[in-house]
Design an enzyme around this catalytic site. Structure first.
Site, PDB file in Angstrom:
ATOM      1  N   GLY A   1       0.794  -1.215   0.000  1.00 52.07           N
ATOM      2  CA  GLY A   1       0.000   0.000   0.000  1.00 52.07           C
ATOM      3  C   GLY A   1       0.830   1.271   0.000  1.00 52.07           C
ATOM      4  O   GLY A   1       0.475   2.262  -0.645  1.00 52.07           O
TER       5      GLY A   1
ATOM      6  N   ASN B   1      -7.235   4.176   9.268  1.00 51.57           N
ATOM      7  CA  ASN B   1      -6.607   2.979   9.817  1.00 51.57           C
ATOM      8  C   ASN B   1      -6.579   2.951  11.333  1.00 51.57           C
ATOM      9  O   ASN B   1      -6.446   1.885  11.938  1.00 51.57           O
ATOM     10  CB  ASN B   1      -5.170   2.848   9.289  1.00 51.57           C
ATOM     11  CG  ASN B   1      -4.355   4.099   9.519  1.00 51.57           C
ATOM     12  OD1 ASN B   1      -4.722   5.184   9.071  1.00 51.57           O
ATOM     13  ND2 ASN B   1      -3.239   3.966  10.215  1.00 51.57           N
TER      14      ASN B   1
ATOM     15  N   CYS C   1       2.661   1.310  11.738  1.00 57.76           N
ATOM     16  CA  CYS C   1       3.838   1.970  11.168  1.00 57.76           C
ATOM     17  C   CYS C   1       4.460   2.976  12.113  1.00 57.76           C
ATOM     18  O   CYS C   1       5.577   3.424  11.900  1.00 57.76           O
ATOM     19  CB  CYS C   1       3.450   2.658   9.862  1.00 57.76           C
ATOM     20  SG  CYS C   1       2.807   1.517   8.625  1.00 57.76           S
TER      21      CYS C   1
ATOM     22  N   GLN D   1      -7.353  -0.088   4.269  1.00 61.29           N
ATOM     23  CA  GLN D   1      -8.171  -0.687   5.331  1.00 61.29           C
ATOM     24  C   GLN D   1      -9.574  -1.044   4.840  1.00 61.29           C
ATOM     25  O   GLN D   1     -10.252  -1.878   5.449  1.00 61.29           O
ATOM     26  CB  GLN D   1      -8.279   0.273   6.519  1.00 61.29           C
ATOM     27  CG  GLN D   1      -6.987   0.519   7.254  1.00 61.29           C
ATOM     28  CD  GLN D   1      -6.457  -0.714   7.976  1.00 61.29           C
ATOM     29  OE1 GLN D   1      -7.198  -1.623   8.320  1.00 61.29           O
ATOM     30  NE2 GLN D   1      -5.150  -0.747   8.212  1.00 61.29           N
TER      31      GLN D   1
END
Length: 395
Positions: free
Chosen positions: A72, A153, A327, A181
């Site tokens: 992504g 997300n 992340c 998502q």
């Protein structure tokens, strides 16, 4: 540690057994390079075409509009950087939001600092939803791209994508959405939503890691992202990740087929979890829209609690959760998403994201809430702020 309860499916999902089974032959038996001309390699090429078709069918797209990437983040980078370069003769203005994934925000920062782009970062309301009137006001004659994520997300809020796409189309502006998502969690039709580009990632839907795609509507002028060979219709060079592509196609077909029944079950469990947490634990706030949210997403903030300590104590009970995006899980800064919806730093620091999967049971959630109640109370008992708060409210 006994049974593990995995409630971090927004970070990644378990690769489904049938997806692994579909991939295996392309590691050791059908290992030909799809770009080669002989019949053996043709088996790999056919598999890539089939997977491309499987994914396109889920979106109501054409197979030629699906371009495979490594995930992504690469798809987001490609959409923004290549579109900016292709359309900069028209203008240099991009509109996005303050709650995007860092793959979008950091790419925008790069374009702003290094390429001369002008970026507008839209505010969102207290539920994390873009105000359409703010979007309309932000558009200028130099606006070339609007990029708004389909669903957040962290807090799960779903944006009015169809309306955003309509505004972009009326103004002749490209519209990109990060649907990492949302893909196979909510129905998406690229024509109905007027989407020109869409990013997705395989490991969010029980597919493999290291594979994603960028949907690019036919006719959209966009530059190549990786130069070299002629793969992906000369737009992304490099030998295709055939096992990953096959796995993603299988995962997409599998997830689309089960989406209606699966997400109905997730919504029921999600709302049960929200109800138990918000009624049985005091001084807690649900983050994100109460109903316009991803079927599997629960994000709550506990006052007088530090999120990292909460996660560590949950882990000691075998419960896997998150304080936000995977992340940025190593960051000590509060979530930019929670700050954008108006939470003060001290409450944003006490956030917990629990994301359900297809294997999650009501028993898993009951165990989680029971442990959560104990942990939150123990952490608050050690908090001077909580002690002061309770003293004031006893007076």
């Amino acid at each position: 540690m006994g049974k593990m309860i995995y409630l971090d499916n927004a970070a990644t999902t378990r690769t489904a057994p049938e997806v692994v089974e579909a991939m295996l032959p392309y590691f050791s038996e059908l290992y030909g390079n799809p770009s080669s001309v002989y019949d053996f390699a043709g088996k790999s090429k056919e598999a890539v075409i089939h997977a491309r078709t499987q994914i396109a069918d889920v979106l109501g797209a054409k197979k030629e509009e699906i371009y495979f990437t490594a995930g992504g983040s690469e798809a987001d980078n490609w959409a923004l950087k290549a579109a900016f370069e292709a359309y900069k003769s028209k203008g240099n203005h991009i509109i996005t939001t303050k709650i995007e994934h860092h793959a979008i925000l950091h790419t925008c920062e790069y374009l702003e600092k290094e390429r001369g782009a002008r970026i507008t970062y839209l505010d969102v309301d207290e539920n994390g939803i873009v105000r359409l009137e703010d979007l309309e006001k932000a558009i200028t004659p130099e606006t070339i791209l609007i990029s708004v994520m389909f669903a957040n997300n962290e807090i799960g809020s779903i944006q009015p994508i169809k309306e955003i796409g309509m505004i972009a189309r009326e103004h002749g502006i490209l519209f990109h959405t990060d649907a990492v998502q949302a893909f196979c969690q909510v129905p998406i039709n690229v024509d109905e939503c007027n989407i020109d580009m869409l990013s997705s990632s395989g490991h969010k839907i029980n597919g493999p890691k290291g594979i994603g795609f960028l949907y690019i509507r036919k006719g959209v002028k966009i530059r190549s992202f990786v130069h070299g060979g002629a793969q992906e219709r000369k737009r992304r060079a490099g030998t295709e990740n055939v096992p990953g592509i096959v796995g993603y196609g299988a995962a997409a077909s599998r997830a689309a087929a089960s989406m209606e029944e699966r997400t109905a079950g997730e919504i029921e469990l999600r709302d049960y979890l929200i109800r138990r947490i918000t009624t049985e634990i005091p001084y807690v706030k649900l983050n994100g829209h109460p109903s316009k949210r991803l079927p599997n997403n629960v994000n709550v903030s506990f006052q007088f609690v530090e999120g990292e300590s909460l996660l560590l104590m949950l882990d000691s009970y075998g419960i896997c959760g998150s304080s936000g995006s995977a992340c940025t899980s190593g960051s000590l800064d509060p979530s930019h998403v929670l700050l954008a919806i108006g939470l003060p730093h001290e409450i944003a620091h006490g956030s917990l994201r629990l994301t359900l999967g297809e294997d999650t049971t009501k028993e898993d959630l009951d165990y989680t809430v029971d442990r959560l109640k104990e942990i939150v109370q123990n952490l608050r008992n050690m908090s001077p702020l909580y002690e002061d708060f309770m003293k004031k409210h006893k007076k």
